[in-house]
Design a protein around this motif. Structure first.
Motif, PDB file in Angstrom:
ATOM      1  N   HIS A  31       0.826  -1.206   0.000  1.00 49.81           N
ATOM      2  CA  HIS A  31       0.000   0.000   0.000  1.00 49.81           C
ATOM      3  C   HIS A  31       0.864   1.261   0.000  1.00 49.81           C
ATOM      4  CE1 HIS A  31      -3.527  -2.486   0.630  1.00 49.81           C
ATOM      5  NE2 HIS A  31      -2.916  -3.077   1.640  1.00 49.81           N
ATOM      6  N   ARG A  32       2.018   1.195  -0.652  1.00 51.17           N
ATOM      7  CA  ARG A  32       2.914   2.365  -0.662  1.00 51.17           C
ATOM      8  C   ARG A  32       2.286   3.541  -1.413  1.00 51.17           C
ATOM      9  NH1 ARG A  32       5.090  -1.715  -3.676  1.00 51.17           N
ATOM     10  NH2 ARG A  32       5.411  -1.360  -5.923  1.00 51.17           N
ATOM     11  N   GLY A  33       1.425   3.248  -2.394  1.00 50.17           N
ATOM     12  CA  GLY A  33       0.747   4.334  -3.095  1.00 50.17           C
ATOM     13  C   GLY A  33      -0.189   5.102  -2.174  1.00 50.17           C
ATOM     14  N   ALA A  34      -0.981   4.358  -1.399  1.00 48.81           N
ATOM     15  CA  ALA A  34      -1.893   4.997  -0.446  1.00 48.81           C
ATOM     16  C   ALA A  34      -1.111   5.739   0.636  1.00 48.81           C
ATOM     17  CB  ALA A  34      -2.802   3.947   0.185  1.00 48.81           C
ATOM     18  N   LEU A  35       0.025   5.162   1.055  1.00 48.13           N
ATOM     19  CA  LEU A  35       0.857   5.828   2.056  1.00 48.13           C
ATOM     20  C   LEU A  35       1.407   7.139   1.518  1.00 48.13           C
ATOM     21  CD1 LEU A  35       2.386   5.940   4.731  1.00 48.13           C
ATOM     22  CD2 LEU A  35       4.140   4.469   3.711  1.00 48.13           C
ATOM     23  N   ALA A  36       1.843   7.124   0.248  1.00 46.10           N
ATOM     24  CA  ALA A  36       2.366   8.351  -0.356  1.00 46.10           C
ATOM     25  C   ALA A  36       1.278   9.423  -0.445  1.00 46.10           C
ATOM     26  CB  ALA A  36       2.925   8.047  -1.748  1.00 46.10           C
ATOM     27  N   ILE A  37       0.065   9.010  -0.787  1.00 44.76           N
ATOM     28  CA  ILE A  37      -1.047   9.972  -0.854  1.00 44.76           C
ATOM     29  C   ILE A  37      -1.342  10.546   0.529  1.00 44.76           C
ATOM     30  CG2 ILE A  37      -3.521  10.183  -1.306  1.00 44.76           C
ATOM     31  CD1 ILE A  37      -3.169   8.110  -3.532  1.00 44.76           C
ATOM     32  N   TRP A  38      -1.317   9.687   1.548  1.00 40.43           N
ATOM     33  CA  TRP A  38      -1.583  10.159   2.910  1.00 40.43           C
ATOM     34  C   TRP A  38      -0.518  11.145   3.369  1.00 40.43           C
ATOM     35  CZ3 TRP A  38      -5.209  10.722   6.359  1.00 40.43           C
ATOM     36  CH2 TRP A  38      -4.859  10.977   7.690  1.00 40.43           C
ATOM     37  N   LEU A  39       0.743  10.825   3.109  1.00 44.19           N
ATOM     38  CA  LEU A  39       1.820  11.735   3.509  1.00 44.19           C
ATOM     39  C   LEU A  39       1.714  13.059   2.758  1.00 44.19           C
ATOM     40  CD1 LEU A  39       4.848   9.251   3.706  1.00 44.19           C
ATOM     41  CD2 LEU A  39       3.509  10.214   5.599  1.00 44.19           C
ATOM     42  N   ALA A  40       1.337  13.005   1.471  1.00 45.47           N
ATOM     43  CA  ALA A  40       1.157  14.244   0.707  1.00 45.47           C
ATOM     44  C   ALA A  40      -0.014  15.050   1.252  1.00 45.47           C
ATOM     45  CB  ALA A  40       0.936  13.907  -0.773  1.00 45.47           C
ATOM     46  N   PHE A  41      -1.079  14.344   1.640  1.00 50.95           N
ATOM     47  CA  PHE A  41      -2.238  15.019   2.235  1.00 50.95           C
ATOM     48  C   PHE A  41      -1.853  15.729   3.533  1.00 50.95           C
ATOM     49  CE2 PHE A  41      -5.420  14.473   5.647  1.00 50.95           C
ATOM     50  CZ  PHE A  41      -6.401  15.345   5.201  1.00 50.95           C
ATOM     51  N   VAL A  42      -1.120  15.037   4.405  1.00 53.01           N
ATOM     52  CA  VAL A  42      -0.710  15.636   5.673  1.00 53.01           C
ATOM     53  C   VAL A  42       0.215  16.825   5.416  1.00 53.01           C
ATOM     54  CG1 VAL A  42       0.593  15.245   7.810  1.00 53.01           C
ATOM     55  CG2 VAL A  42      -0.995  13.502   6.976  1.00 53.01           C
ATOM     56  N   ALA A  43       1.165  16.663   4.494  1.00 49.69           N
ATOM     57  CA  ALA A  43       2.103  17.750   4.203  1.00 49.69           C
ATOM     58  C   ALA A  43       1.375  18.949   3.601  1.00 49.69           C
ATOM     59  CB  ALA A  43       3.194  17.255   3.255  1.00 49.69           C
ATOM     60  N   GLY A  44       0.451  18.701   2.667  1.00 55.13           N
ATOM     61  CA  GLY A  44      -0.279  19.802   2.049  1.00 55.13           C
ATOM     62  C   GLY A  44      -1.167  20.542   3.034  1.00 55.13           C
ATOM     63  N   THR A  45      -1.880  19.797   3.875  1.00 54.85           N
ATOM     64  CA  THR A  45      -2.748  20.434   4.872  1.00 54.85           C
ATOM     65  C   THR A  45      -1.926  21.195   5.906  1.00 54.85           C
ATOM     66  OG1 THR A  45      -4.316  18.606   4.584  1.00 54.85           O
ATOM     67  CG2 THR A  45      -4.650  20.045   6.480  1.00 54.85           C
ATOM     68  N   ALA A  46      -0.798  20.610   6.313  1.00 55.39           N
ATOM     69  CA  ALA A  46       0.091  21.309   7.246  1.00 55.39           C
ATOM     70  C   ALA A  46       0.633  22.583   6.615  1.00 55.39           C
ATOM     71  CB  ALA A  46       1.241  20.394   7.664  1.00 55.39           C
ATOM     72  N   GLY A  47       0.950  22.523   5.312  1.00 60.29           N
ATOM     73  CA  GLY A  47       1.422  23.726   4.623  1.00 60.29           C
ATOM     74  C   GLY A  47       0.365  24.821   4.609  1.00 60.29           C
ATOM     75  N   LEU A  48      -0.895  24.448   4.383  1.00 56.69           N
ATOM     76  CA  LEU A  48      -1.985  25.422   4.424  1.00 56.69           C
ATOM     77  C   LEU A  48      -2.101  26.052   5.807  1.00 56.69           C
ATOM     78  CD1 LEU A  48      -4.571  26.799   3.364  1.00 56.69           C
ATOM     79  CD2 LEU A  48      -5.816  24.692   3.943  1.00 56.69           C
ATOM     80  N   LEU A  49      -2.023  25.223   6.847  1.00 61.88           N
ATOM     81  CA  LEU A  49      -2.138  25.741   8.208  1.00 61.88           C
ATOM     82  C   LEU A  49      -0.970  26.661   8.543  1.00 61.88           C
ATOM     83  CD1 LEU A  49      -3.319  22.467   9.984  1.00 61.88           C
ATOM     84  CD2 LEU A  49      -4.672  24.541   9.644  1.00 61.88           C
TER      85      LEU A  49
END
Length: 313
Positions: A31-49
C-alpha cells in the motif's frame, strides 16, 4: 595453532538495518501508493495551516485594521478571504476521514480477500488474526501521527488568529472540532471500513458501503449532542474592540468601510476574543470516548467475523 573463528550471523534487525520486517513490511510495500497519498495530504494540509499562521494572517490583519469587523462583509477584502480559508483545513480533515474509510473497506481488506492474497498469506504461517491486526495497526499508526499533528497545528492557529474570524456559527463549530475527537474520527472510519470489507469481500461494493456508513456517522455527529456539529455547537461568546492611536481600547465605532469615520475616531486596529466555553472539554472527552468505543466494537466484530470465516474455510 589458532582457534577457529566462529562466524556470528547477524540478527534479523541488523541485517535489515532496522527496517520493518515481515508482515508490516509487506503491508507498507503493498500500500505504498496509499501511504504516499496520505503523507502528501498531511504535508499539504500542514502547509496550508502554516500559511494561515504566517503570511495569510499578516495580510488579513492589515485588511482588518483598514475596515474593521463591521466592514469586512461590505469590503470583501483579504480578511474575508482569510476567514473562508480558515475552514479549508477542517474540510480537508473531514474528507481525509472519508478517504480512510474507503481505503480500509476497499484496497486494504476487500481487495485482498477478493483476489485470494489474504487466503494465501494465511497458509504461510500467518494467522488470520495476526494478518488483520497488522492490517489495522499500520494505517492506524500513520493516522494517529498525521491527524494528531494537523489537529495540534489547527489548535495553534485558532489560539493565535481566531480573532480574525467573522463571528457566527462557523467559528463555534470549528472551535468544537479542534480536539482529540478529530483524531478519533478517522480511526472509526478505519474500523468501519475493515468490518465492511470483511463482510462484503468485494472491492467496489465495499468502497460504496464504507463511504455510505461513514457518511451516516458524519451526519449523526453533525446533528446530535455532544458531537461537534454546525447546528449543535453552543453559543461561543466573543467580545470585539478597536484600538486608538493612543493605545486605548474603545468599542467598534461601526464605520464599515468609511475611512473618514475611522480617522475621526483615531482607530488604528481591531481585535476580537472568543471566550472559552465551559462546555468544551466535557463535550470533547465524551465524544472522543464514544468514537473510540464504537471503534473498539467495530474492531471486535471484524475479528469475530474473520474468525468465523476462517473456521468455515
Amino acid at each position: 595453532m589458532s582457534a577457529p573463528t566462529l562466524a556470528t550471523a547477524p540478527t534479523p534487525a541488523a541485517a535489515r538495518g532496522g527496517r520493518p520486517r515481515g508482515l508490516v513490511r509487506t503491508v507498507l510495500r503493498l500500500h505504498r501508493g496509499a501511504l504516499a497519498i496520505w503523507l502528501a495530504f498531511v504535508a499539504g494540509t500542514a502547509g496550508l495551516l502554516l500559511w494561515l499562521l504566517g503570511p495569510g494572517a499578516d495580510t488579513a490583519q492589515r485588511a482588518l485594521d483598514t475596515y474593521g469587523y463591521s466592514g469586512l462583509i461590505m469590503a470583501m477584502g483579504s480578511a474575508d478571504e482569510y476567514s473562508s480559508r480558515f475552514y479549508y483545513a477542517d474540510t480537508l480533515l473531514t474528507l481525509g476521514s472519508f478517504a480512510v474509510a474507503l481505503f480500509a473497506g476497499g484496497p486494504l481488506i476487500a481487495r485482498e480477500l477478493e483476489s485470494g492474497t489474504a487466503q494465501l498469506a494465511w497458509t504461510q504461517s500467518v494467522s488470520p488474526a495476526r494478518w488483520l491486526a497488522v492490517k489495522l495497526a499500520v494505517p492506524a499508526a500513520f493516522i494517529l501521527v498525521g491527524t494528531g499533528l494537523l489537529t495540534l497545528l489547527y489548535h495553534q492557529l485558532w489560539t493565535a488568529h481566531g480573532n480574525l474570524l467573522i463571528a457566527g456559527i462557523q467559528p463555534r463549530a470549528l472551535y468544537f472540532s479542534l480536539g482529540p475527537a478529530t483524531v478519533a474520527a478517522p480511526l472509526l472510519g478505519l474500523a468501519l471500513g475493515a468490518l465492511i470489507g470483511l463482510a462484503v469481500r468485494r472491492t467496489l461494493p465495499a468502497l460504496a458501503f464504507s463511504g455510505f456508513a461513514y457518511f451516516l456517522v458524519h451526519a449523526f455527529r453533525g446533528n446530535h449532542w455532544p458531537f461537534q456539529g454546525r447546528y449543535q455547537a453552543p453559543e461561543l461568546h466573543s467580545r470585539s474592540w478597536a484600538t486608538t492611536a493612543t493605545g486605548a481600547r474603545v468599542a467598534d465605532p461601526d464605520c464599515y468601510d468609511d475611512k473618514a469615520c475611522l480617522a475621526q475616531h483615531h482607530v488604528v486596529d481591531f481585535s476580537r476574543e472568543y471566550l472559552p466555553s465551559s462546555d468544551y472539554w466535557p463535550r470533547q472527552l465524551l465524544e472522543t470516548g464514544v468514537l473510540l468505543a464504537l471503534t473498539a466494537v467495530a474492531v471486535a466484530l471484524a475479528f469475530g467475523l474473520l474468525r468465523r470465516r476462517a473456521a468455515m474455510g
